[in-house]
Design an enzyme around this catalytic site. Structure first.
Site, PDB file in Angstrom:
ATOM      1  N   ASP A 212       0.835  -1.191   0.000  1.00  0.00           N
ATOM      2  CA  ASP A 212       0.000   0.000   0.000  1.00  0.00           C
ATOM      3  C   ASP A 212       0.877   1.251   0.000  1.00  0.00           C
ATOM      4  OD1 ASP A 212      -2.789   1.127   0.425  1.00  0.00           O
ATOM      5  OD2 ASP A 212      -1.783   1.955   2.193  1.00  0.00           O
ATOM      6  N   GLU A 280       1.708  -0.261  -4.931  1.00  0.00           N
ATOM      7  CA  GLU A 280       0.730   0.756  -5.322  1.00  0.00           C
ATOM      8  C   GLU A 280       1.430   2.110  -5.373  1.00  0.00           C
ATOM      9  OE1 GLU A 280      -3.470   2.681  -3.692  1.00  0.00           O
ATOM     10  OE2 GLU A 280      -1.844   2.178  -2.315  1.00  0.00           O
TER      11      GLU A 280
END
Length: 551
Positions: A212, A280
């Site tokens: 993330d 990401e």
């Protein structure tokens, strides 16, 4: 059930399994509830693995299930090495991993390393004073002389990225919620602790990590203020009503020091052959440049989760520009393409203004995604053609949506429960009231209405996934764009002498495309489109695709 040693051996036998793989994103809260509390859990994931095996995916990616106060629904971790009770136990996790591996499905888990919950023991210790052993584990800074924050950095979720703490009488950095303090990656002990976290899960048998906000790890140590944004930007990183877009984020993320930490992570994963990392990267119009830096050279990330098809338009012009821009700059970088995820409006709704026949367009985009060079990630429900749920304000639980309502309705609309059985209570998701409503409009698209039904969205995905897995050209081959006219986009995928022609008609009218000279069609993918070929001329209806092997 196979043990983890067997699973590791199987993974090591094909260490490049991730290259060209089809990954299915599971948002555990919304996938399947097994214990009747209205919230999906790990046992529910295990119970539905047969569905994913039938679909044909190579791997699943699970959004966070770690211990958390759930202020950001698991993206605020209070214990990296345990399961939140609402999702089950570590034994439930082990069972799920073993069952997935038995079915030939790899397991990728989310890792939220840039920040923790403010209830994490590390932060509880760090905020005690300025001299404790973890005093520098988070980003602390003195106020300016007038008491205002150290600089102008903004939170993605609105307002200043700095929060005053009355214990230390300093500000701490939070790029997201105030309850999500940012870790200080300039502190070596923080890096070491996070690598230990990754090792913990690798030892439990996971096959990889989705990282993330991977470009948020490091900040500028001098805390220099961001300049105003002077270039046109799209609204993928944040909604247009968010002032976050008004800054050029050159100091609060994507710092050069990040590359060395990614190399440390890669060295760890290289000790577990066949494991993988997909990062990401949200970096505005610099995302492609950042992605190439983070995935090139074979010593950092394996893949980058690209935002490019999470916005934009389902038109030949946009798609062609996106793909050609990437190919021109990518080098050996490897992308992971997604059309939807847990943070953006579902593509079936996002692309609706461009559709003459929405169901047909959804299948077109599925065929496109599964033809691309790179890996692909399917968000749960996309294979059913689920649309964005239109929720009332009183049903919202996402703090982002509540903060910016009504101009931005947040992320709850793409996180509603999976619909398994049209006639069952709560569509088969749970026997209790679900944590988010099950949209009435989704019932007709439930899995039991599509699995095995010729021409359904599910069967189109299943057929295209099967084609991709059976074709080295589609999964790992090169791409060469072909000359075309109007709304037609065409490219050739090639590997080891195998050639696959991929043609897409984004227009509202039928169109034709000539098979490349010297070739003829050998085998056509049955994707439910009424495309046909005669005398090496492909005729495509509006909003359709044609995928075929050439000889």
């Amino acid at each position: 059930m196979p043990d983890q040693a067997t699973a590791r051996a199987n993974r090591a036998a094909d260490p490049d399994w991730w290259r060209g793989s089809v990954i299915y994103q599971i948002y555990p809260r919304s996938f399947q509830d097994s214990n009747g509390d209205g919230i999906g859990d790990l046992a529910g994931v295990t119970a539905r693995l047969g569905y994913l095996e039938d679909l044909g995916v190579d791997a699943i990616w699970l959004s966070p299930f770690f211990k958390s106060p759930m202020k950001d629904f698991g993206y605020d971790v209070s214990d990296y090495c345990d399961i939140d009770p609402i999702f089950g136990t570590l034994d439930d996790f082990r069972t799920m991993v073993n069952e997935a591996h038995r079915r030939g499905i790899k397991v990728i888990i989310d890792q939220v390393l840039s920040h923790t919950s403010d209830l994490h023991p590390w932060f509880s210790e760090s905020r005690l004073d300025q001299i404790n052993p973890k005093a520098d584990w988070y980003v602390w800074a003195d106020s300016q002389p007038d008491g205002t924050p150290p600089n102008n950095w903004l939170s993605v979720f609105g307002g200043s990225a700095w929060e005053w703490d009355t214990r230390r009488c300093q500000y701490y950095l939070h790029n997201f919620l105030t309850s999500q303090p940012d870790l200080n990656f300039h502190t070596q002990a923080v890096q070491d602790a996070l690598l230990d976290v990754l090792k913990f899960w690798l030892d439990l048998g996971v096959d990889g990590f989705r990282l993330d906000t991977v470009n948020f790890y490091f900040h500028d140590e001098e805390l220099r203020p961001n300049p105003p944004q002077t270039r046109p930007v799209d609204a993928i990183d944040a909604p247009r009503v968010n002032p976050y877009l008004r800054q050029d984020h050159i100091y609060d993320k994507s710092q050069p020091e990040n590359l060395e930490f990614l190399k440390r992570m890669r060295k760890l994963l290289d000790q577990y052959p066949g494991s993988t990392m997909v990062g990401e990267i949200g970096d505005g119009d610099r995302s492609l440049k950042t992605m190439v830096a983070y995935t090139s050279g074979g010593d950092k990330l394996h893949m980058s989760y690209t935002f490019d098809l999470l916005g934009g338009e389902p038109t030949r012009a946009y798609v062609e520009k996106t793909l050609k821009t990437f190919e021109a700059q990518a080098g050996d970088a490897w992308p992971c393409w997604a059309l939807s995820n847990h943070d953006v409006v579902r593509y079936a709704t996002r692309f609706l203004p461009f559709a003459q026949n929405p169901a047909q367009q959804d299948k077109l985009m599925a065929a496109l995604q599964l033809s691309l060079r790179g890996s692909v990630c399917i968000y749960e429900g996309d294979e059913l053609g689920l649309t964005e749920a239109d929720l009332a304000f009183e049903d919202l639980v996402d703090p982002y949506g509540i903060r910016f309502w009504p101009e931005f309705k947040g992320r709850d609309g793409c996180r509603t429960p999976m619909v398994w059985e049209a006639e069952a209570v709560n569509a088969g998701f749970s026997t209790a009231k679900p944590w988010l409503p099950v949209p009435q409009a989704h019932l007709a698209k439930a899995a039991d209405q599509q699995v095995g039904k010729a021409g359904s969205q599910y069967e189109t995905y299943k057929a295209m996934i099967a084609w991709r897995k059976a074709s080295l050209a589609l999964s790992k081959g090169s791409v060469r764009f072909l000359a075309s006219e109007g709304d037609i986009l065409a490219f050739l995928r090639e590997a080891d002498g195998e050639k696959v022609l991929c043609v897409f008609n984004f227009g509202s009218m039928g169109a034709g495309f000539q098979v490349p000279e010297g070739h003829s069609v050998a085998d056509i993918a049955d994707l439910g489109f009424a495309s046909r070929v005669a005398d090496d001329m492909v005729t495509l209806p509006s909003e359709s695709a044609f995928i075929a092997k050439l000889k």
